[in-house]
Design a protein around this motif. Structure first.
Motif, PDB file in Angstrom:
ATOM      1  N   SER A   1       4.347   4.028  38.071  1.00 44.76           N
ATOM      2  CA  SER A   1       5.054   3.988  36.785  1.00 44.76           C
ATOM      3  C   SER A   1       4.747   2.687  36.042  1.00 44.76           C
ATOM      4  N   LEU A   2       4.674   1.597  36.786  1.00 49.61           N
ATOM      5  CA  LEU A   2       4.347   0.308  36.166  1.00 49.61           C
ATOM      6  C   LEU A   2       2.934   0.341  35.593  1.00 49.61           C
ATOM      7  N   GLN A   3       2.010   0.907  36.350  1.00 51.13           N
ATOM      8  CA  GLN A   3       0.623   1.002  35.883  1.00 51.13           C
ATOM      9  C   GLN A   3       0.541   1.849  34.614  1.00 51.13           C
ATOM     10  N   ARG A   4       1.248   2.990  34.599  1.00 55.87           N
ATOM     11  CA  ARG A   4       1.243   3.858  33.408  1.00 55.87           C
ATOM     12  C   ARG A   4       1.890   3.146  32.216  1.00 55.87           C
ATOM     13  N   HIS A   5       2.970   2.397  32.469  1.00 56.45           N
ATOM     14  CA  HIS A   5       3.639   1.629  31.420  1.00 56.45           C
ATOM     15  C   HIS A   5       2.668   0.624  30.798  1.00 56.45           C
ATOM     16  N   LYS A   6       1.978  -0.129  31.638  1.00 56.74           N
ATOM     17  CA  LYS A   6       1.052  -1.154  31.145  1.00 56.74           C
ATOM     18  C   LYS A   6      -0.079  -0.523  30.331  1.00 56.74           C
ATOM     19  N   GLN A   7      -0.618   0.590  30.847  1.00 60.14           N
ATOM     20  CA  GLN A   7      -1.719   1.241  30.142  1.00 60.14           C
ATOM     21  C   GLN A   7      -1.288   1.730  28.763  1.00 60.14           C
ATOM     22  N   SER A   8      -0.110   2.352  28.677  1.00 61.62           N
ATOM     23  CA  SER A   8       0.309   2.931  27.399  1.00 61.62           C
ATOM     24  C   SER A   8       0.904   1.903  26.441  1.00 61.62           C
ATOM     25  N   LYS A   9       1.668   0.931  26.953  1.00 55.16           N
ATOM     26  CA  LYS A   9       2.358  -0.024  26.082  1.00 55.16           C
ATOM     27  C   LYS A   9       1.556  -1.287  25.773  1.00 55.16           C
ATOM     28  N   HIS A  10       0.769  -1.773  26.732  1.00 57.11           N
ATOM     29  CA  HIS A  10       0.099  -3.058  26.539  1.00 57.11           C
ATOM     30  C   HIS A  10      -1.423  -2.958  26.395  1.00 57.11           C
ATOM     31  N   GLU A  11      -2.024  -1.941  27.024  1.00 57.52           N
ATOM     32  CA  GLU A  11      -3.479  -1.816  26.943  1.00 57.52           C
ATOM     33  C   GLU A  11      -3.910  -0.780  25.903  1.00 57.52           C
ATOM     34  N   GLY A  12      -2.933  -0.049  25.390  1.00 57.00           N
ATOM     35  CA  GLY A  12      -3.234   0.927  24.340  1.00 57.00           C
ATOM     36  C   GLY A  12      -4.088   2.092  24.787  1.00 57.00           C
TER      37      GLY A  12
ATOM     38  N   CYS B   1       7.201  -5.714  34.967  1.00 56.49           N
ATOM     39  CA  CYS B   1       6.024  -5.888  34.121  1.00 56.49           C
ATOM     40  C   CYS B   1       5.879  -7.372  33.823  1.00 56.49           C
ATOM     41  N   ASP B   2       4.661  -7.900  33.909  1.00 53.71           N
ATOM     42  CA  ASP B   2       4.446  -9.323  33.651  1.00 53.71           C
ATOM     43  C   ASP B   2       4.242  -9.631  32.166  1.00 53.71           C
ATOM     44  N   GLN B   3       4.381  -8.570  31.314  1.00 49.48           N
ATOM     45  CA  GLN B   3       4.171  -8.779  29.878  1.00 49.48           C
ATOM     46  C   GLN B   3       5.415  -8.479  29.031  1.00 49.48           C
ATOM     47  N   CYS B   4       6.436  -7.887  29.664  1.00 42.93           N
ATOM     48  CA  CYS B   4       7.682  -7.611  28.945  1.00 42.93           C
ATOM     49  C   CYS B   4       8.835  -7.495  29.950  1.00 42.93           C
ATOM     50  N   GLU B   5       9.993  -7.048  29.487  1.00 40.73           N
ATOM     51  CA  GLU B   5      11.182  -6.989  30.336  1.00 40.73           C
ATOM     52  C   GLU B   5      11.257  -5.727  31.198  1.00 40.73           C
ATOM     53  N   TYR B   6      10.330  -4.804  31.018  1.00 38.60           N
ATOM     54  CA  TYR B   6      10.363  -3.525  31.736  1.00 38.60           C
ATOM     55  C   TYR B   6      10.204  -3.711  33.242  1.00 38.60           C
ATOM     56  N   ALA B   7      10.968  -2.935  34.018  1.00 36.25           N
ATOM     57  CA  ALA B   7      10.830  -2.923  35.481  1.00 36.25           C
ATOM     58  C   ALA B   7      10.773  -1.472  35.933  1.00 36.25           C
ATOM     59  N   ALA B   8       9.700  -1.101  36.601  1.00 44.64           N
ATOM     60  CA  ALA B   8       9.491   0.282  37.045  1.00 44.64           C
ATOM     61  C   ALA B   8      10.041   0.491  38.448  1.00 44.64           C
ATOM     62  N   THR B   9      10.290   1.752  38.795  1.00 43.91           N
ATOM     63  CA  THR B   9      10.773   2.067  40.145  1.00 43.91           C
ATOM     64  C   THR B   9       9.620   2.385  41.091  1.00 43.91           C
ATOM     65  N   THR B  10       8.410   2.599  40.537  1.00 46.05           N
ATOM     66  CA  THR B  10       7.222   2.821  41.377  1.00 46.05           C
ATOM     67  C   THR B  10       6.051   2.026  40.793  1.00 46.05           C
TER      68      THR B  10
ATOM     69  N   TYR C   1      -4.248  15.520  18.851  1.00 45.09           N
ATOM     70  CA  TYR C   1      -3.204  14.843  19.639  1.00 45.09           C
ATOM     71  C   TYR C   1      -3.816  13.883  20.662  1.00 45.09           C
ATOM     72  N   ALA C   2      -3.183  12.731  20.827  1.00 49.57           N
ATOM     73  CA  ALA C   2      -3.579  11.766  21.860  1.00 49.57           C
ATOM     74  C   ALA C   2      -2.317  11.301  22.572  1.00 49.57           C
ATOM     75  N   ALA C   3      -2.269  11.502  23.877  1.00 48.87           N
ATOM     76  CA  ALA C   3      -1.097  11.155  24.674  1.00 48.87           C
ATOM     77  C   ALA C   3      -1.218   9.743  25.224  1.00 48.87           C
ATOM     78  N   THR C   4      -0.076   9.186  25.626  1.00 47.22           N
ATOM     79  CA  THR C   4      -0.085   7.848  26.227  1.00 47.22           C
ATOM     80  C   THR C   4      -0.207   7.916  27.746  1.00 47.22           C
ATOM     81  N   THR C   5       0.009   9.105  28.341  1.00 48.26           N
ATOM     82  CA  THR C   5      -0.176   9.296  29.786  1.00 48.26           C
ATOM     83  C   THR C   5      -0.920  10.603  30.025  1.00 48.26           C
ATOM     84  N   SER C   6      -1.622  10.689  31.163  1.00 49.54           N
ATOM     85  CA  SER C   6      -2.361  11.919  31.482  1.00 49.54           C
ATOM     86  C   SER C   6      -1.406  13.083  31.710  1.00 49.54           C
TER      87      SER C   6
END
Length: 199
Positions: free
Chosen positions: A125-136, A113-122, A146-151
């Motif tokens: 997964s990186l795209q989902r991480h960015k959407q939920s953690k950085h783009e809200g 991830c170019d915004q934190c220390e996270y590194a995805a295996t796919t 209820y509102a989920a962070t992933t589909s």
């Protein structure tokens, strides 16, 4: 809009704009990977892409929404085709799953991830991480607050809470709310697998 140059003629249009652009709310299709920015677009997508279209399996009651899904189903379920990893005991029902396994487990491929220390295996997964953690980006349930962070989390929520889907254990009376919970139950209760802390 008080956050950009967008100008609406209706309050409802402004609200929709803010939700999709600034709050990152998405409406995922439960048949494919499409994510709409509003409920109207999702309804239009479902009507044009999925309404009434089914590809039935001629060997069981399964009906796929795409022809490629039907082919994958037949190969893995009825033809028993398996893809074995040549470096460990992993066995996949799909070639794409084996490729993903090899890349993440044996080749050590990571997507940082170019915004934190996270590194995805796919990359997904990186795209989902960015959407939920950085783009809200949030996926709201259309049946409760209820509102989920992933589909995928939203689908699991709907199945578990609203459709009451359960995964029964074939060795006892336990019924899990997800297939992952059932697997954990079987490993810990029936197979006696334990994970001990080394510290």
């Amino acid at each position: 809009c008080d956050q950009c140059d967008y100008v609406a003629t209706l309050q409802s249009s402004l609200n929709r704009h803010k939700q999709s652009i600034h709050e990152g709310i998405r409406y995922p299709c439960d048949h494919c990977n499409y994510d709409a920015t509003c409920q109207t677009h999702l309804n239009r997508h479902k009507k044009s892409k999925h309404k009434g279209i089914r590809y039935p399996c001629d060997q069981c009651d399964y009906a796929a929404t795409t022809y490629s899904s039907l082919k994958k189903h037949k190969k893995s379920i009825h033809e028993g085709i398996r893809y074995s990893c040549d470096q460990c005991d992993y066995v996949a029902t799909l070639q794409s799953s084996l490729n993903r396994h090899k890349k993440s487990k044996h080749e050590g491929i990571r997507y940082p991830c170019d915004q934190c220390e996270y590194a995805a295996t796919t990359s997904g997964s990186l795209q989902r991480h960015k959407q939920s953690k950085h783009e809200g980006i949030r996926y709201p349930c259309d049946q409760c607050e209820y509102a989920a962070t992933t589909s995928s989390s939203l689908i699991k929520h709907k199945q578990s809470i609203h459709e009451r889907i359960r995964y029964p254990c074939d060795q006892c009376d336990y019924a899990a709310t997800t297939s992952g919970h059932l697997k954990t139950h079987k490993q810990s209760i029936h197979a006696g697998i334990r994970y001990f802390c080394d510290q």
